[in-house]
Each structure stands twice: as C-alpha cells, then as structure tokens.
Scaffold this motif. Structure first.
Motif, PDB file in Angstrom:
ATOM      1  N   PRO B  23       0.808  -1.221   0.000  1.00 21.53           N
ATOM      2  CA  PRO B  23       0.000   0.000   0.000  1.00 21.53           C
ATOM      3  C   PRO B  23       0.842   1.272   0.000  1.00 21.53           C
ATOM      4  CG  PRO B  23      -0.793  -1.553   1.620  1.00 21.53           C
ATOM      5  CD  PRO B  23       0.514  -2.070   1.126  1.00 21.53           C
ATOM      6  N   ARG B  24       2.077   1.176   0.612  1.00 28.46           N
ATOM      7  CA  ARG B  24       2.938   2.358   0.659  1.00 28.46           C
ATOM      8  C   ARG B  24       3.383   2.731  -0.761  1.00 28.46           C
ATOM      9  NH1 ARG B  24       8.504   2.923   2.810  1.00 28.46           N
ATOM     10  NH2 ARG B  24       8.539   0.667   2.770  1.00 28.46           N
ATOM     11  N   VAL B  25       3.732   1.694  -1.531  1.00 30.23           N
ATOM     12  CA  VAL B  25       4.140   1.914  -2.917  1.00 30.23           C
ATOM     13  C   VAL B  25       2.977   2.498  -3.716  1.00 30.23           C
ATOM     14  CG1 VAL B  25       4.920   0.776  -5.032  1.00 30.23           C
ATOM     15  CG2 VAL B  25       5.808   0.035  -2.838  1.00 30.23           C
ATOM     16  N   GLU B  26       1.799   1.904  -3.520  1.00 30.04           N
ATOM     17  CA  GLU B  26       0.599   2.395  -4.213  1.00 30.04           C
ATOM     18  C   GLU B  26       0.364   3.871  -3.908  1.00 30.04           C
ATOM     19  OE1 GLU B  26      -2.626   0.120  -2.781  1.00 30.04           O
ATOM     20  OE2 GLU B  26      -1.831  -1.757  -3.529  1.00 30.04           O
ATOM     21  N   LEU B  27       0.455   4.159  -2.614  1.00 23.95           N
ATOM     22  CA  LEU B  27       0.203   5.528  -2.156  1.00 23.95           C
ATOM     23  C   LEU B  27       1.099   6.523  -2.885  1.00 23.95           C
ATOM     24  CD1 LEU B  27      -1.603   6.608   0.267  1.00 23.95           C
ATOM     25  CD2 LEU B  27       0.546   6.880   1.478  1.00 23.95           C
ATOM     26  N   GLN B  43       4.208   2.115 -13.804  1.00 29.27           N
ATOM     27  CA  GLN B  43       4.683   1.239 -12.712  1.00 29.27           C
ATOM     28  C   GLN B  43       3.512   0.581 -11.987  1.00 29.27           C
ATOM     29  OE1 GLN B  43       7.308   4.111 -10.788  1.00 29.27           O
ATOM     30  NE2 GLN B  43       9.041   2.824 -11.335  1.00 29.27           N
ATOM     31  N   LEU B  44       2.433   1.337 -11.817  1.00 23.06           N
ATOM     32  CA  LEU B  44       1.225   0.749 -11.220  1.00 23.06           C
ATOM     33  C   LEU B  44       0.695  -0.377 -12.108  1.00 23.06           C
ATOM     34  CD1 LEU B  44      -0.848   3.795  -9.906  1.00 23.06           C
ATOM     35  CD2 LEU B  44      -0.026   1.884  -8.551  1.00 23.06           C
ATOM     36  N   TYR B  45       0.778  -0.153 -13.407  1.00 20.78           N
ATOM     37  CA  TYR B  45       0.331  -1.173 -14.358  1.00 20.78           C
ATOM     38  C   TYR B  45       1.173  -2.444 -14.209  1.00 20.78           C
ATOM     39  CZ  TYR B  45      -0.343  -3.463 -18.899  1.00 20.78           C
ATOM     40  OH  TYR B  45      -0.599  -4.376 -19.892  1.00 20.78           O
ATOM     41  N   ASP B  46       2.487  -2.272 -14.146  1.00 20.45           N
ATOM     42  CA  ASP B  46       3.373  -3.440 -14.000  1.00 20.45           C
ATOM     43  C   ASP B  46       3.059  -4.208 -12.722  1.00 20.45           C
ATOM     44  OD1 ASP B  46       4.606  -2.826 -16.346  1.00 20.45           O
ATOM     45  OD2 ASP B  46       6.274  -1.751 -15.426  1.00 20.45           O
ATOM     46  N   LEU B  47       2.727  -3.472 -11.671  1.00 21.27           N
ATOM     47  CA  LEU B  47       2.449  -4.107 -10.375  1.00 21.27           C
ATOM     48  C   LEU B  47       1.111  -4.855 -10.373  1.00 21.27           C
ATOM     49  CD1 LEU B  47       3.402  -1.536  -7.592  1.00 21.27           C
ATOM     50  CD2 LEU B  47       4.192  -3.884  -7.751  1.00 21.27           C
TER      51      LEU B  47
END
Lengths: 174, 191
Positions: B23-27, B43-47
């Motif tokens: 969630p920290r990365v998402e944030l 990067q969100l897409y890759d995740l």
C-alpha cells in the motif's frame, strides 16, 4: 495436502499443486507495455465560438441601433418647427435681439437638445384655444357637480329606507 | 521521484515486508500520477496487471482477457482522481475488473466460449484450458483466489494485500477451493 506451500510457497512443495502450477502457468499474464495516454489538451474551440457569436451579435446590434437613430433624428428635427411657431410675443422679443452664433452640434447632441427643448417649453396656445379650453373645463366641472349631487341623492334615499323592511326582506330571502 | 519508486519496488521482498510495503508503494505512485507523473502509472500497471489478468481469467474467455486488461487500466487512469484512498488502489482496480467482467457477460454471446475452447491447439494448452474451465465452475469465492495462486503465481499474503481481502479469508478460500478442485480433477481422471 501441504497447506503452507499452498498459502505462501513455503515448506516442501505439494507435487499436485506443483503440477497444477506448471500446467496453468502457461496461461499466466505475459507482460505487455502499457501506453499511458497523453493528457488531453483542453479544447478552447467551443469557448471561442461562443465568444465570436456574442461579439458578432453585439456588433450587429450596435450597427442596427446606429442606423435607427440616424433615421429618427431628421424626423424629430422636422417635427419640432411645426409645433412651436406660436410663442408668446413678449418672450420672443426678449430672446431675439441678441442672436448668438449657434454652435453646430453632433447629430446625437442635436437630438438631446431637441428633447430638452420640447420638455421645458410650455405648450403655446392661441387666445381662441384658451377660451375653448376654459369653456370645456367649466362644462366638465358642471358635469362633475351634477354627478356628485345625484350620488348624494341616491345615498340619502338608501339611508332613508326603514331598517324593518331590510330585515323583512332578508328574512324572505333567507 | 523515480528513484524513490525504484527503491520501494526493488527492496528485499520478504512476504511480511511486501504486505506492508504494498500500500505504501501504491500511495506514492498514485499521488505521483495525480501530480502528473505518467511514468508512475506505468509502474502501477506493472504491479497490478497480473492481478487484473487473474481476476478476468477467472471470469471471461481467454481471448478477451488481454484487451480487457488494457481497457481497465485505461479506465483507471482516467478515473484515478475519483479514488479517495490512494492506498486502496488494488481493491479499487480489482473491483473495476470484476464489474467489467460482469458487463462483458451482459453484452457478449454464447459463441465466444466455443471459440475459446477451439483455440487451444497445443496439448498442454488444452489441458490448461480444461483445468481453468474446472476452476471457473467452482463457487465464485474460490475461483478468483485459485487463479491468482495457481495461474498468476501469487502467494496468499500477496493476494490478500492486493485484493483488500483479509488473509484469513484468502487462506480459507484457497484451502476449500483446492479441495473442491482436487475432487473434480479426480472425477475427470476417473472418466
């Protein structure tokens, strides 16, 4: 069944789960580049179109008003001398001896000047007109007095009616 | 900013750390995208592409999944400003994917499924399609979790962190779903 391996792949792998992973792994997501769309530029075309339309409408309105006022000015100037030839002679004598050089006004100023002149000067009447007006006024006053008298008479008659009759009539009606 | 993302993404990935770091990365990424960083969305897409792919694979024909994944991320990119809690990107996009799958079934026709089955020419691929079909016939609560675990290779804690489900319910779904799948696979082998 090895629950730990199923849960977090820790511990000894369950052969059945391992086999399923291998078979189903062929359907796994294959990374593909994602084209992030470029931010949309805000189109100002509708706003420009509205502004242009308003501007054109304003210009057209302005031109129309201008043309209309030009047409009206000569008519008013022509109408003024017809109604104002009869002015009291004493006043005319006072004003005429010193003719001042008249300043030439712009069409709009002329229009305003004519308007003020028409408002300030009282309507000039001939002796005959005055006498006629006085006679009409006297007749009107006489008619008003007569009407007033008649109204008073009718009022007195209604008041003189006996209250017993009123009650009787009301009773009959009710 | 990009360096921060790399640091967050390439840090040692112990399971517990991944759960807390997710969630920290998402944030950070969501906030960056909202501030105009388009690279952050890549990067969100890759995740999250494997998660969305798994959710769709459990519901719609394989041939449609890739296009739908792209559509969903495109939709998410445009609607990202409506996401109230930036840390909840995973559950949010998972919900979009589920809704999109429902929409797909409303619009699509029966023939799509037949075409999908005819597609598997390879023996291994047809076996995979067969097992996937068995998973799709499981109760809804189990199929998504099983696809994410067996197809996408995600662990239970990862599934919980990405989908917003509790770890306990993911564990139960995995255990019960696997039990049902074994029963059905045994039934198939018997035939």
């Amino acid at each position: 069944m090895n629950d730990d391996y199923l849960w977090d792949k820790s511990g000894p792998p369950d052969p059945e789960i391992k086999q399923l992973e291998e078979i189903l792994g062929t359907l796994r997501y294959q990374p593909k580049p994602f084209e992030v769309p470029a931010p949309r530029r805000r189109s100002y075309f509708p706003l420009l179109a509205i502004a242009a339309t308003l501007l054109i409408a304003l210009l057209a309105g302005g031109i129309w008003l201008r043309v209309r006022t030009r047409d009206q000015v000569p008519q008013q100037q022509a109408a003024v001398p017809e109604k104002t030839p009869i002015i009291a002679p004493a006043v005319e004598e006072k004003t005429t001896p010193t003719p001042k050089p008249q300043k030439r006004l712009a069409p709009r100023e002329q229009n305003v000047a004519v308007y003020h002149k028409r408002r300030n000067t009282p309507p000039a009447l001939t002796q005959h007109d005055r006498e006629e007006a006085l006679a009409v006024k006297q007749q009107l006053m006489f008619a008003l007095r007569l009407a007033s008298e008649k109204l008073n008479l009718a009022h007195r008659k209604t008041q003189s009616m006996s209250p017993a009759n009123q009650i009787k009539n009301q009773h009959r009606v009710g | 900013m990009a360096a921060t993302f790399d640091m967050l993404l390439t840090s040692p990935k112990e399971t517990t750390e991944r759960e807390s770091a997710g969630p920290r990365v998402e944030l950070v990424l969501v906030r960056a995208v909202l501030d105009g960083d388009r690279e952050g969305f890549a990067q969100l897409y890759d995740l999250y592409a494997p998660l969305v792919h798994g959710i769709l694979l459990a519901r719609v024909p394989r041939a449609e999944v890739d296009d739908l994944v792209q559509d969903i991320f495109l939709h998410a990119y445009r609607k990202l400003h409506t996401l109230r809690d930036a840390a909840a990107f995973g559950p949010w996009i998972a919900m979009i994917a589920r809704n999109r799958a429902v929409d797909f079934h409303r619009r699509s026709k029966e023939t799509v499924e037949i075409n999908d089955e005819l597609r598997g020419s390879d023996m291994h691929d047809s076996k995979a399609a067969e097992i996937l079909e068995l998973i799709r016939n499981l109760p809804e609560a189990y199929r998504e979790t099983l696809v994410l675990r067996l197809v996408e290779g995600m662990t239970g804690p990862e599934i919980a962190a990405r989908t917003g489900l509790t770890a306990a319910s993911v564990r139960v779904n995995l255990h019960r779903g696997m039990k049902l799948l074994r029963e059905r696979l045994g039934f198939m082998e018997g035939l």
